[in-house]
Design a protein around this motif. Sequence first.
Motif, mmCIF file in Angstrom:
data_model
loop_
_atom_site.group_PDB
_atom_site.id
_atom_site.type_symbol
_atom_site.label_atom_id
_atom_site.label_comp_id
_atom_site.label_asym_id
_atom_site.label_seq_id
_atom_site.Cartn_x
_atom_site.Cartn_y
_atom_site.Cartn_z
ATOM 1 N N GLN A 70 -5.324 12.412 14.359
ATOM 2 C CA GLN A 70 -4.759 11.035 14.189
ATOM 3 C C GLN A 70 -4.724 10.297 15.477
ATOM 4 O O GLN A 70 -4.962 8.932 15.423
ATOM 5 N N LEU A 100 0.724 15.357 0.747
ATOM 6 C CA LEU A 100 1.035 14.847 1.879
ATOM 7 C C LEU A 100 -0.130 14.678 3.025
ATOM 8 O O LEU A 100 0.061 14.144 4.351
ATOM 9 N N ILE A 103 -4.651 11.522 6.578
ATOM 10 C CA ILE A 103 -5.534 11.421 7.410
ATOM 11 C C ILE A 103 -6.758 10.358 6.973
ATOM 12 O O ILE A 103 -7.116 9.299 7.467
ATOM 13 N N LYS A 105 -6.532 8.401 4.025
ATOM 14 C CA LYS A 105 -5.855 7.299 3.676
ATOM 15 C C LYS A 105 -5.912 6.380 4.876
ATOM 16 O O LYS A 105 -6.037 5.070 4.859
ATOM 17 N N SER A 146 -5.298 7.891 -2.755
ATOM 18 C CA SER A 146 -5.750 9.003 -2.242
ATOM 19 C C SER A 146 -5.158 10.277 -2.616
ATOM 20 O O SER A 146 -4.115 10.345 -2.790
ATOM 21 N N MET A 175 -8.916 1.494 -6.749
ATOM 22 C CA MET A 175 -9.946 2.214 -6.322
ATOM 23 C C MET A 175 -9.308 3.697 -5.757
ATOM 24 O O MET A 175 -8.148 3.514 -5.489
ATOM 25 N N ILE A 176 -10.066 4.796 -6.200
ATOM 26 C CA ILE A 176 -9.548 6.037 -5.900
ATOM 27 C C ILE A 176 -10.487 6.809 -4.839
ATOM 28 O O ILE A 176 -11.624 6.644 -4.806
ATOM 29 N N ALA A 195 -14.790 5.879 -3.594
ATOM 30 C CA ALA A 195 -15.319 5.661 -2.424
ATOM 31 C C ALA A 195 -15.442 7.101 -1.971
ATOM 32 O O ALA A 195 -14.261 7.482 -2.077
ATOM 33 N N ASP A 197 -15.936 7.807 1.337
ATOM 34 C CA ASP A 197 -15.423 7.870 2.885
ATOM 35 C C ASP A 197 -15.109 6.322 2.887
ATOM 36 O O ASP A 197 -14.983 5.338 2.165
HETATM 37 CO CO1 B1M Z 1 -4.478 20.827 3.593
HETATM 38 N N1 B1M Z 1 -5.609 21.239 2.117
HETATM 39 N N2 B1M Z 1 -2.967 21.555 2.473
HETATM 40 N N3 B1M Z 1 -3.346 20.325 4.910
HETATM 41 N N4 B1M Z 1 -5.985 20.308 4.352
HETATM 42 C C1 B1M Z 1 -7.166 20.814 2.277
HETATM 43 C C2 B1M Z 1 -7.188 19.107 1.627
HETATM 44 C C3 B1M Z 1 -7.987 22.065 1.524
HETATM 45 C C4 B1M Z 1 -9.376 21.465 1.175
HETATM 46 C C5 B1M Z 1 -8.046 23.068 2.743
HETATM 47 C C6 B1M Z 1 -8.778 24.284 2.271
HETATM 48 O O1 B1M Z 1 -8.346 24.790 1.512
HETATM 49 N N5 B1M Z 1 -10.127 24.282 2.541
HETATM 50 C C7 B1M Z 1 -7.088 22.335 0.597
HETATM 51 C C8 B1M Z 1 -7.118 21.695 -0.757
HETATM 52 C C9 B1M Z 1 -7.752 22.811 -1.718
HETATM 53 C C10 B1M Z 1 -7.727 21.909 -3.002
HETATM 54 O O2 B1M Z 1 -6.896 21.435 -3.763
HETATM 55 N N6 B1M Z 1 -8.955 21.879 -3.558
HETATM 56 C C11 B1M Z 1 -5.608 22.246 1.063
HETATM 57 C C12 B1M Z 1 -4.373 22.895 0.852
HETATM 58 C C13 B1M Z 1 -4.655 24.141 -0.026
HETATM 59 C C14 B1M Z 1 -3.110 22.620 1.646
HETATM 60 C C15 B1M Z 1 -1.728 23.220 1.242
HETATM 61 C C16 B1M Z 1 -1.365 23.527 -0.074
HETATM 62 C C17 B1M Z 1 -1.570 24.393 2.202
HETATM 63 C C18 B1M Z 1 -0.196 25.140 2.146
HETATM 64 O O3 B1M Z 1 0.745 24.644 2.132
HETATM 65 N N7 B1M Z 1 -0.671 26.067 1.721
HETATM 66 C C19 B1M Z 1 -0.745 21.848 1.924
HETATM 67 C C20 B1M Z 1 -0.413 21.146 0.585
HETATM 68 C C21 B1M Z 1 0.528 20.067 1.253
HETATM 69 C C22 B1M Z 1 1.055 18.787 0.277
HETATM 70 O O4 B1M Z 1 0.013 17.675 0.504
HETATM 71 N N8 B1M Z 1 1.751 18.865 -0.381
HETATM 72 C C23 B1M Z 1 -1.690 21.239 2.723
HETATM 73 C C24 B1M Z 1 -1.118 20.642 4.017
HETATM 74 C C25 B1M Z 1 -2.048 20.311 5.060
HETATM 75 C C26 B1M Z 1 -1.266 19.864 6.350
HETATM 76 C C27 B1M Z 1 -0.128 19.190 6.066
HETATM 77 C C28 B1M Z 1 -1.142 20.904 7.248
HETATM 78 C C29 B1M Z 1 -2.562 19.030 6.892
HETATM 79 C C30 B1M Z 1 -2.578 17.407 6.736
HETATM 80 C C31 B1M Z 1 -1.827 16.763 7.562
HETATM 81 C C32 B1M Z 1 -2.055 15.109 7.371
HETATM 82 O O5 B1M Z 1 -2.770 14.600 6.415
HETATM 83 N N9 B1M Z 1 -1.124 14.349 8.024
HETATM 84 C C33 B1M Z 1 -3.672 19.493 5.980
HETATM 85 C C34 B1M Z 1 -5.215 19.345 6.446
HETATM 86 C C35 B1M Z 1 -5.262 18.595 7.799
HETATM 87 C C36 B1M Z 1 -6.298 19.597 5.660
HETATM 88 C C37 B1M Z 1 -7.800 19.586 5.807
HETATM 89 C C38 B1M Z 1 -7.970 20.725 7.103
HETATM 90 C C39 B1M Z 1 -8.307 18.595 6.671
HETATM 91 C C40 B1M Z 1 -7.949 16.885 5.673
HETATM 92 C C41 B1M Z 1 -8.457 15.758 6.421
HETATM 93 O O6 B1M Z 1 -7.702 15.170 7.074
HETATM 94 N N10 B1M Z 1 -9.707 15.525 6.490
HETATM 95 C C42 B1M Z 1 -8.373 19.808 4.504
HETATM 96 C C43 B1M Z 1 -9.573 20.601 4.453
HETATM 97 C C44 B1M Z 1 -10.731 19.339 4.219
HETATM 98 O O7 B1M Z 1 -10.594 18.384 3.741
HETATM 99 N N11 B1M Z 1 -11.945 20.030 4.697
HETATM 100 C C45 B1M Z 1 -7.098 20.489 3.778
HETATM 101 C C46 B1M Z 1 -10.448 14.599 7.193
HETATM 102 C C47 B1M Z 1 -10.157 13.149 6.457
HETATM 103 C C48 B1M Z 1 -10.980 12.201 7.179
HETATM 104 O O8 B1M Z 1 -11.306 13.323 5.313
HETATM 105 O O9 B1M Z 1 -8.932 13.055 3.725
HETATM 106 O O10 B1M Z 1 -11.291 13.717 2.904
HETATM 107 P P1 B1M Z 1 -10.590 13.104 3.903
HETATM 108 O O11 B1M Z 1 -10.618 11.362 3.701
HETATM 109 C C49 B1M Z 1 -11.824 11.017 3.572
HETATM 110 C C50 B1M Z 1 -12.474 10.899 2.376
HETATM 111 O O12 B1M Z 1 -12.270 11.909 1.330
HETATM 112 C C51 B1M Z 1 -12.309 9.428 2.037
HETATM 113 O O13 B1M Z 1 -12.301 8.604 3.109
HETATM 114 C C52 B1M Z 1 -12.000 9.477 4.064
HETATM 115 C C53 B1M Z 1 -12.527 9.145 5.475
HETATM 116 O O14 B1M Z 1 -13.884 9.282 5.264
HETATM 117 N N12 B1M Z 1 -10.986 8.898 1.188
HETATM 118 C C54 B1M Z 1 -10.898 7.934 0.407
HETATM 119 C C55 B1M Z 1 -9.714 9.430 1.194
HETATM 120 N N13 B1M Z 1 -8.931 8.953 0.690
HETATM 121 C C56 B1M Z 1 -9.622 7.699 0.160
HETATM 122 C C57 B1M Z 1 -8.940 6.703 -0.724
HETATM 123 C C58 B1M Z 1 -9.872 5.808 -1.213
HETATM 124 C C59 B1M Z 1 -11.260 5.869 -0.818
HETATM 125 C C60 B1M Z 1 -11.724 6.764 0.051
HETATM 126 O O15 B1M Z 1 -9.724 4.629 -1.967
HETATM 127 C C61 B1M Z 1 -8.307 4.084 -2.096
#
Ligand code: B1M
Length: 212
Positions: A70, A100, A103, A105, A146, A175-176, A195, A197
Amino acid sequence: MSDFKPLSGAIIKGDINAAVAETQSALDTGNSAQDILDKGLIATMNEVGERFSKGLIFVPQMLRSARAMQECTKVLNPHFQEGDVTSKGKVLIGTVKGDLHDIGKNLVSMMMEGAGFTIIDLGVDVPPEKFVEKAKEVEPDIVGMSALLSTTMPAMLETIEALRKAGIRDKIKVMIGGAPVTEKYAQKVSADSYASDAGSAVIKAKKLLGVS
Ligand code: B1M
């Protein structure tokens, strides 16, 4: 061009100071903000996710990496600004109920703001009624949702239904996005756009509103 290894290592360690310094250094050595974001920050967060899945790291480490990322995005933010432009439209955005992760979003918000959209950010864990209440108040052109968990994706449909029940679904575009969300899912829940990304979120938002 850097290989972003030092930046990646700092994010994995959750060392905020080193990660920010490496981001700045990557910019100073001529890397584009987009490359740093895609090949440095996002690629590293994917690796963090894989390490978590394999049980090599746990939630606290994942959280530290997220905080480091972040802070790095704040360094890149000014490089995504398109300059002084009149608002291209109003976007109400949030991470859905129960989720929660913010990042992605925040990146979408940052890129959209940079492209000239006005952003109203509801934060994380936003229940459908909050989307509805704020949408009535600010009358956005787009409601953006998101979701990062497969278990929270249904809240997107709940929110769309709540907008419909409130009689405002037809006045706005929805949009989602988020890692588990797909084009097919967007069609299933009757969202207007999906979208994959932040960059394509900007392109699709412009298309939805017919602005350039
Ligand atoms: Co969590 N987490 N997490 N996590 N986390 C994932 C998502 C997970 C895939 C990790 C894994 O197991 N490999 C998995 C989900 C499995 C699933 O359901 N399919 C997971 C899990 C299980 C969990 C917990 C349940 C863990 C636990 O407590 N046992 C828990 C849930 C908490 C909750 O939300 N209730 C949890 C907690 C957390 C942290 C709090 C520790 C932290 C989040 C901190 C924060 O966001 N402030 C965290 C993190 C960091 C991740 C990973 C490692 C990284 C997510 C991220 O930020 N990616 C993630 C693994 C992964 O995704 N590879 C994981 C970088 C970000 C730039 O990408 O968010 O995809 P992303 O956004 C992209 C696109 O998706 C798109 O554009 C963005 C930029 O290009 N996009 C949109 C997103 N939103 C959009 C909206 C739009 C359009 C595009 O239109 C409106």
